[in-house]
Write an enzyme that holds these catalytic residues in place. Structure first.
Site, PDB file in Angstrom:
ATOM      1  N   TYR A  37       0.851  -0.923   0.393  1.00 56.84           N
ATOM      2  CA  TYR A  37      -0.023   0.034   0.337  1.00 56.84           C
ATOM      3  C   TYR A  37       0.624   1.350  -0.222  1.00 56.84           C
ATOM      4  O   TYR A  37       1.911   1.106   0.882  1.00 56.84           O
ATOM      5  CB  TYR A  37      -0.964   0.602   1.247  1.00 56.84           C
ATOM      6  CG  TYR A  37      -1.341   1.265   1.278  1.00 56.84           C
ATOM      7  CD1 TYR A  37      -2.529   1.877   0.498  1.00 56.84           C
ATOM      8  CD2 TYR A  37      -1.372   2.052   2.242  1.00 56.84           C
ATOM      9  CE1 TYR A  37      -2.958   3.397   0.986  1.00 56.84           C
ATOM     10  CE2 TYR A  37      -2.172   3.335   3.255  1.00 56.84           C
ATOM     11  CZ  TYR A  37      -2.815   3.793   1.642  1.00 56.84           C
ATOM     12  OH  TYR A  37      -3.577   5.072   1.673  1.00 56.84           O
TER      13      TYR A  37
ATOM     14  N   LYS B 237     -11.684  -0.986   6.626  1.00 53.62           N
ATOM     15  CA  LYS B 237     -12.145  -1.346   5.215  1.00 53.62           C
ATOM     16  C   LYS B 237     -13.502  -1.964   5.549  1.00 53.62           C
ATOM     17  O   LYS B 237     -14.163  -1.635   6.279  1.00 53.62           O
ATOM     18  CB  LYS B 237     -10.870  -1.723   4.552  1.00 53.62           C
ATOM     19  CG  LYS B 237      -9.743  -0.671   3.863  1.00 53.62           C
ATOM     20  CD  LYS B 237     -10.224   0.010   3.266  1.00 53.62           C
ATOM     21  CE  LYS B 237      -9.124   2.128   3.083  1.00 53.62           C
ATOM     22  NZ  LYS B 237      -8.065   2.209   3.830  1.00 53.62           N
TER      23      LYS B 237
END
Ligand code: PLP
Length: 385
Positions: A103, A200
């Site tokens: 990420y 998330k």
């Protein structure tokens, strides 16, 4: 007779959350108090000051620790704050190995915040462990694993990385954000620490930012707990409540995310506007066999390469209606984004730079046919022009 261990769905709803002894409330109250009474100095019900600990946060931490199979859970104000706490386990001169498609925020934290503080770092392809073993970088104390990765959906063999790292005295952290503990439990595969962006799938409704660290290692737990209080990047009680509420339906949501993703992939692989589909369920995916072994299902994230390059990719992401053009992922609603210019813009001109023709989908839990039709319509439009 040994006590039977409850199933995942049961633990998601009950662990860490017995009815409130004071009121009988079935759902843990959102305890807003910043301070807690002491009967005499040091004699209290387990809480002193809300940065150090809070009952709503404790319920959330205990529930998530149970779901990941951990003895200890620590909640943070964001996934990045959770990552920062774990990376602070490193002393100047020690090294972290990070995957070559981590990420972008992880890359930024390591390269722009930790490196100036004296932490060494190396980017490596964690799908080629023979190469890593041959060129094991000096002073490596931590190997950072993300699997599936964001946004390339690369699969890393957690057990194999742990065997390699542990034999060389390094610890392994797994970012389990994409899989969630419903699909994959890294601690059971040998990892020392698991981190999450709770923003998330754990929260699941795109209405809270949060992070989490879980571990069975008492030394790491002690240090992360210390940092949680000393640095103070803690979530509010309301945020803890939101994630805890979201987690109650995690199993159901993940099942539906996976079903919808699979239907979308079946359409994408046949569409002329798509040159490549990245999804670990595909037997053509290089990580398919490992994903089959270490995950329960293949997840709700799908990436694909637009055959018409960046121009077509930018058109496609602007032309869906149900798939909302937005960063983030893991919510009940479907999102579409262009990683090279959005979530991964911080990795531009770095070894982690993303193909500008790549599109990432966070497939939600809407009606399957509606999602397929929406995406097909956007893809058809770039073929027709
Ligand atoms: C895999 C992964 N890890 C960590 C993070 C950072 O989490 P947060 O945005 O909650 O700080 C993200 C955010 O997108 C992510 O996708």
């Amino acid at each position: 007779m040994p006590e039977r261990r409850m199933g995942f769905e049961t633990r998601a709803i009950h662990d860490g959350q017995p009815p409130d002894p004071a009121s009988g409330a079935v759902i843990p109250p959102i305890t807003l108090s910043s301070t807690f009474v002491q009967e005499e100095v040091g004699k209290h019900a387990g809480y002193e000051y809300a940065r150090s600990g809070n009952p709503t946060r404790r319920a959330y931490e205990d529930c998530l620790a149970s779901l990941e199979g951990a003895a200890n859970g620590f909640a943070f104000a964001s996934g990045m704050a959770a990552e920062d706490a774990v990376l602070r386990l490193l002393a100047p001169g020690q090294r972290v190995v990070i995957p070559d498609d981590a990420y972008g925020g992880t890359y930024r934290l390591v390269s722009k915040v930790l490196a100036p503080a004296g932490i060494k770092w190396t980017v490596a392809d964690l799908t080629d462990l023979d190469a890593l073993a041959r060129n094991w970088p000096d002073a490596t104390a931590l190997v950072w694993v993300e699997t599936p990765t964001n946004p390339a959906l690369t699969i890393v063999d957690i057990e194999a990385v742990c065997a390699l790292a542990h034999a060389r005295g390094a610890r392994v952290v797994v970012d389990n954000t994409f899989a969630t503990p419903f699909l994959q439990r890294p601690l059971a595969l040998g990892a020392d620490v698991v981190v999450h962006s709770a923003t998330k799938y754990l929260g699941g409704h795109s209405d809270v930012v949060g992070g989490l660290v879980v571990t069975n290692d008492p030394e790491i737990a002690e240090r992360v707990g210390f940092l949680q209080n000393a640095v103070g990047a803690v979530p509010s009680p309301f945020d803890c409540y939101l994630v805890l509420r979201g987690v109650k339906t995690l199993a159901l949501r993940m099942e539906r995310h996976c079903q919808n993703a699979s239907a979308i992939v079946s359409m994408l692989v046949k569409h002329p506007a798509v040159s490549r589909v990245l999804y670990p369920a595909l037997t053509s995916h290089p990580g398919h066999a490992v994903a089959r072994r270490q995950m329960r299902d293949f997840g709700g994230m799908v990436s694909f390469v637009a055959a018409g390059g960046e121009v077509a990719a930018l058109q496609i992401v602007a032309r869906t209606r149900l798939f909302t053009l937005a960063e983030s992922l893991g919510g009940v609603e479907s999102l579409i984004e262009h990683p090279a210019r959005m979530t991964h813009a911080s990795a531009v001109d770095s070894p982690l730079a993303v193909d500008p023709a790549l599109i990432r989908l966070s497939v939600g839990i809407e009606t399957t046919d509606d999602l397929v039709a929406d995406l097909r319509h956007a893809l058809d439009s770039v073929v027709a022009q």
